[in-house]
Design an enzyme around this catalytic site. Structure first.
Site, PDB file in Angstrom:
ATOM      1  N   ASP A   1       0.866  -1.171   0.000  1.00 28.82           N
ATOM      2  CA  ASP A   1       0.000   0.000   0.000  1.00 28.82           C
ATOM      3  C   ASP A   1       0.911   1.232   0.000  1.00 28.82           C
ATOM      4  OD1 ASP A   1      -3.233   0.501   1.571  1.00 28.82           O
ATOM      5  OD2 ASP A   1      -2.117   1.757   0.175  1.00 28.82           O
TER       6      ASP A   1
ATOM      7  N   GLU B   1     -10.629   6.672   4.296  1.00 31.54           N
ATOM      8  CA  GLU B   1      -9.664   5.980   5.161  1.00 31.54           C
ATOM      9  C   GLU B   1      -9.822   6.389   6.626  1.00 31.54           C
ATOM     10  OE1 GLU B   1      -6.471   5.907   1.497  1.00 31.54           O
ATOM     11  OE2 GLU B   1      -5.830   5.161   3.428  1.00 31.54           O
TER      12      GLU B   1
HETATM   13  C1  GLC Z   1      -4.335   4.287  -0.046  1.00 35.83           C
HETATM   14  C2  GLC Z   1      -5.233   3.105   0.203  1.00 35.83           C
HETATM   15  C3  GLC Z   1      -5.274   2.133  -0.948  1.00 35.83           C
HETATM   16  C4  GLC Z   1      -5.054   2.872  -2.257  1.00 35.83           C
HETATM   17  C5  GLC Z   1      -3.653   3.450  -2.240  1.00 35.83           C
HETATM   18  C6  GLC Z   1      -3.353   4.268  -3.507  1.00 35.83           C
HETATM   19  O1  GLC Z   1      -3.687   4.688   1.117  1.00 35.83           O
HETATM   20  O2  GLC Z   1      -5.049   2.363   1.401  1.00 35.83           O
HETATM   21  O3  GLC Z   1      -6.557   1.476  -0.912  1.00 35.83           O
HETATM   22  O4  GLC Z   1      -5.203   1.984  -3.350  1.00 35.83           O
HETATM   23  O5  GLC Z   1      -3.418   4.258  -1.100  1.00 35.83           O
HETATM   24  O6  GLC Z   1      -4.150   5.399  -3.555  1.00 35.83           O
END
Ligand code: GLC
Length: 607
Positions: free
Chosen positions: A286, A491
């Site tokens: 991530d 988030e």
């Molecule tokens: C974020 C998320 C993830 C996402 C990534 C790119 O923090 O946790 O779901 O795909 O970053 O944006």
């Protein structure tokens, strides 16, 4: 290097990737493992470092309100730079297209997953995947960080709306979106081997492996305290369906399992996902997932790189400090702390996905797809999804005293509430920007727009977001449609221990419902606290989730053009003190159980 196998599109993929791997320098291999954000990646860096992938984080486009054509031009610039590198390995360009190509102005915005779960319609969800893939390819991008196949066991989690629901079987069904995004694998396809069908499909990413929806108190990036059996049965099962559909990539979760961060779990990433389940695509971290392995965030980064790569992370979404990442990774490989075989395994997996995706043959944007962006066909599909996602919780204060369907030819209608005329609120997070925002953020129809379009010519529609009691006492309305709910969030910004209806929504309903027959439409990413008096005062009540750009789907339902079929994808609790409470728990005392949903006649929607 003419005549080399890796450039021969008729050669077997495994031969092509082995040939290409054998030609790569260490720097080129490490470049392929690196994914960086476009804002820090001039094309020269992409070319010189043989970068494997770029991404646009939420809202990171060419410029504000850039169209798909603008995006395609930007992405092609980076792709051409990659093709000019020594071996000409094309880029994967990733975006969070999680409910349509939601970063791009004018794209069709579909309901978020919590609403799609309420449809229980796996073919609909597959078709949404297909439409989303075409609109993503039209913008030049070829990779989406979707679907989220989290099983959300606690609505206090800020990402509840990204989950198809609390029930594992339901989430497994909705994983069908992968066959839409990537195309349908042929019978006999090898489970775990990546698959991608045509030029207008995209590489998908099942996320976040594993247990992201099962953390203590629903804390985002928290800790899931579960036996392995419970983790496997509840949270890992959807990945079996993703693998059987040939999902190309899987994203590791920020969260931990029994205090071990997923990004550091060699057991779950390598022994379980790769060896036991046979996953042959690649695992991506991530964003700054490695930085989060050390406290304070980003300290002792070299140790985090060592831990994550050896645990089984194949591609690292750095996404900003890529020089430091490459420096540390080079040191760790050259010092033997990371074996060359681990690097080769990671690069093989990345190249396998690129060959399967046909990127060597079709690296650039397909300009012929531009007309599909926000086209009527896709918006009608989104409108169908809105219709099927709405859950009718109440219709009438007494039997045979139903409020719905509303009369299209009523004399005067009041439309009110914070969410009645706000496209940004309708779409929620991950739209236009990372967090989402209020206002006319893209092309689409608000609830107010849709009501005005639907009612008869003689019907007067009055809009007032929060009408005063004086106003209400001097007016005469046939009925009121009051849309309330949550503002956009994303988030950890969405973690919420109280779950009250924000923005004074309940009070707005109270003042109106005392004087006018009232339909309440709740736009939220999850069930919220419904005070008994609120349900009592409302003549009818609909959970509309986060429906996206096509508000017409709501008008279709409330004026009776279609029958309700939506059923709750999450348990509707009475009080937050009951949480976590999901079906199957010993103490299960919901306001509305998972699967609840009424028809216009007040009967239960049947499975
Ligand atoms: C974020 C998320 C993830 C996402 C990534 C790119 O923090 O946790 O779901 O795909 O970053 O944006």
């Amino acid at each position: 290097m003419e005549g080399c196998i890796y450039k021969d599109q008729n050669a077997p993929i495994e031969d092509r990737l082995k040939d290409l791997l054998s030609r790569m320098t260490l720097e080129e291999k490490l470049g392929q493992i690196t994914q960086i954000e476009r804002s820090v990646a001039p094309p020269s860096v992409v070319k010189n470092l043989s970068i494997g992938s770029l991404l646009s984080v939420g809202g990171s486009g060419p410029f504000e309100n850039a169209t798909s054509a603008d995006w395609a031009e930007m992405v092609d610039t980076y792709q051409k730079a990659a093709l000019e590198s020594r071996l000409g390995i094309p880029l994967l360009y990733g975006t969070d297209a999680v409910h349509g190509n939601n970063n791009v102005y004018g794209a069709t915005i579909f309901p978020h997953n919590v609403g799609l779960g309420a449809t229980r319609d796996e073919d609909l969800v597959r078709r949404i995947g297909e439409a989303t893939a075409i609109e993503v390819r039209a913008s030049g991008m070829n990779y989406t960080f979707a679907p989220c196949v989290a099983v959300c066991r606690d609505p206090r989690w800020g990402r509840c709306y990204e989950s198809f629901g609390e029930d594992t079987v339901l989430v497994r069904k909705m994983a069908s979106i992968i066959s839409g995004l990537q195309g349908q694998p042929p019978p006999g396809h090898t489970k775990g081997y990546p698959f991608l069908d045509r030029r207008n499909n995209v590489v998908a990413c099942a996320k976040h492996f594993v247990g992201d929806g099962g953390t203590e108190a629903g804390l985002n990036e928290g800790n899931a305290l579960l036996s392995y059996e419970e983790l496997e049965r509840t949270h890992m099962a959807p990945y079996i369906d993703c693998l059987s559909q040939g999902v190309c990539t899987i994203m590791a979760s920020y969260s931990s399992w029994n205090d071990v961060p997923l990004h550091a779990s060699q057991f779950l990433l390598t022994q379980v996902l790769k060896e036991k389940l046979g996953f042959k695509g690649f695992i991506i971290s991530d964003s700054e997932g490695l930085d989060r392995l050390s406290k304070p965030h980003g300290s002792n980064y070299r140790q985090s790189v060592l831990t994550a790569i050896n645990a089984g992370i194949d591609m690292v979404m750095v996404p900003f400090r890529y020089q430091l990442f490459l420096e540390d990774l080079s040191y760790l490989v050259e010092s033997g702390q990371i074996a060359m075989s681990r690097i080769d395994d990671a690069v093989e997996r990345i190249l396998r996905v690129k060959f399967v995706a046909g990127l060597f043959e079709y690296p650039l944007a397909d300009k012929s797809l531009i007309h599909t962006v926000g086209c009527k066909l896709h918006r009608d599909l989104a409108r169908e999804a809105v219709r099927k996602s709405l859950v009718l919780l109440k219709n009438g204060k007494a039997p045979n005293k139903s409020l719905l369907p509303l009369n299209k030819n009523a004399k005067r209608i009041l439309v009110a509430g914070t969410h009645a005329d706000d496209l940004g609120y309708q779409c929620g997070g991950w739209t236009s920007t990372w967090e989402g925002k209020s206002g006319r953020i893209t092309v689409g129809k608000t609830i107010l727009d849709a009501v005005k379009e639907t009612v008869g010519d003689e019907t007067e529609v009055i809009f007032d977001q929060n009408p005063s009691s004086h106003f209400l006492s001097t007016q005469d309305f046939s009925f009121a449609i009051v849309a309330i709910g949550e503002p956009p969030y994303v988030e950890s910004g969405g973690d919420n221990p109280v779950l009250d209806i924000p923005l004074n929504g309940a009070e707005i309903v109270k003042s109106i419902a005392e004087k006018v027959p009232t339909l309440v439409v709740l736009l939220s990413g999850r069930p919220l606290v419904l005070e008994p008096w609120l349900l009592e005062k409302a003549d009818a009540f609909i959970a509309a989730w986060l429906p996206g750009s096509e508000g017409g789907g709501i008008a279709d339902m409330i004026f009776g053009d279609y029958e309700f079929q939506g059923r709750l994808s999450m348990t509707w609790f009475k009080k937050v003190e009951q949480l976590p409470m999901a079906a199957g728990n010993d103490l299960y005392d919901p306001l509305f159980p998972i699967g609840f949903g009424l028809t216009l006649k007040g009967l239960m929607v049947l499975d």
